[in-house]
Design a protein around this motif. Structure first.
Motif, mmCIF file in Angstrom:
data_model
loop_
_atom_site.group_PDB
_atom_site.id
_atom_site.type_symbol
_atom_site.label_atom_id
_atom_site.label_comp_id
_atom_site.label_asym_id
_atom_site.label_seq_id
_atom_site.Cartn_x
_atom_site.Cartn_y
_atom_site.Cartn_z
ATOM 1 N N GLU A 26 -18.604 -19.815 -5.114
ATOM 2 C CA GLU A 26 -18.547 -19.217 -3.951
ATOM 3 C C GLU A 26 -17.384 -17.784 -3.358
ATOM 4 O O GLU A 26 -17.602 -17.036 -3.204
ATOM 5 N N LEU A 27 -16.083 -19.075 -3.495
ATOM 6 C CA LEU A 27 -15.010 -18.452 -2.422
ATOM 7 C C LEU A 27 -14.127 -17.550 -3.861
ATOM 8 O O LEU A 27 -13.855 -16.327 -4.122
ATOM 9 N N LEU A 28 -14.410 -18.057 -4.754
ATOM 10 C CA LEU A 28 -14.200 -16.843 -5.800
ATOM 11 C C LEU A 28 -15.025 -16.207 -5.750
ATOM 12 O O LEU A 28 -14.693 -14.925 -6.994
ATOM 13 N N LEU B 99 -12.883 -12.224 -5.758
ATOM 14 C CA LEU B 99 -12.865 -11.077 -6.487
ATOM 15 C C LEU B 99 -14.201 -10.063 -6.504
ATOM 16 O O LEU B 99 -13.354 -8.757 -6.800
ATOM 17 N N ILE B 100 -14.948 -9.948 -5.574
ATOM 18 C CA ILE B 100 -15.895 -8.420 -4.858
ATOM 19 C C ILE B 100 -14.956 -8.174 -3.656
ATOM 20 O O ILE B 100 -14.830 -7.163 -4.307
ATOM 21 N N LEU C 181 -15.174 -4.001 -13.440
ATOM 22 C CA LEU C 181 -15.719 -4.938 -14.837
ATOM 23 C C LEU C 181 -16.882 -4.396 -15.258
ATOM 24 O O LEU C 181 -17.261 -4.379 -16.412
ATOM 25 N N LYS C 182 -18.103 -4.573 -14.387
ATOM 26 C CA LYS C 182 -18.919 -3.346 -14.251
ATOM 27 C C LYS C 182 -18.748 -2.159 -14.989
ATOM 28 O O LYS C 182 -19.064 -1.123 -16.035
ATOM 29 N N THR D 51 -7.915 -10.791 -16.189
ATOM 30 C CA THR D 51 -7.979 -9.770 -14.927
ATOM 31 C C THR D 51 -8.393 -10.167 -13.615
ATOM 32 O O THR D 51 -7.417 -9.359 -12.779
ATOM 33 N N ILE D 52 -7.990 -11.541 -13.714
ATOM 34 C CA ILE D 52 -8.123 -12.094 -12.464
ATOM 35 C C ILE D 52 -7.295 -11.992 -12.025
ATOM 36 O O ILE D 52 -6.005 -13.120 -12.396
#
Length: 110
Positions: A43-45, A49-50, A58-59, A90-91
């Motif tokens: 959830e943190l990740l 990322l959002i 990525l979309k 790309t993270i």
């Protein structure tokens, strides 16, 4: 002849190391899952990322891939295999480092 006999031992050592690494990963994963920490980390990740716009980027890349290959010509599996390497690459490094640090802290206290 002795040199040839040594090679399989090295190969076995590498294989043993690989098996050990897999066992350690499985053990860590089990601890994370059982404690609920894995879901908290996921959830943190997702949230980070959002916030960084990674998800939107990525979309957009997905849309580009679909346009270039054609909607009728690409399966979901093809799309996933096309975008996964880019997604992982790309993270942002600071997010990876934070997650790794949280995992280390978790393991040192559990």
């Amino acid at each position: 002849f002795k040199k040839m006999a040594a090679a399989p031992k090295e190969g076995n050592a590498a294989m043993d190391r690989s098996v050990l690494d897999a066992q350690v990963r499985a053990s860590v994963n089990q601890k994370l899952e059982e404690s609920g920490e894995k879901e908290r980390l996921k959830e943190l990740l997702r949230k980070k990322l959002i916030e960084r716009g990674w998800r939107d980027e990525l979309k957009e890349y997905c849309k580009e891939v679909i346009k270039s290959k054609g909607l009728e010509q690409i399966s979901v599996e093809d799309l996933v295999s096309e975008i996964t390497p880019r997604g992982r690459a790309t993270i942002p490094d600071d997010i990876k480092a934070e997650l790794l640090e949280r995992i280390r802290k978790f393991l040192s206290t559990n």
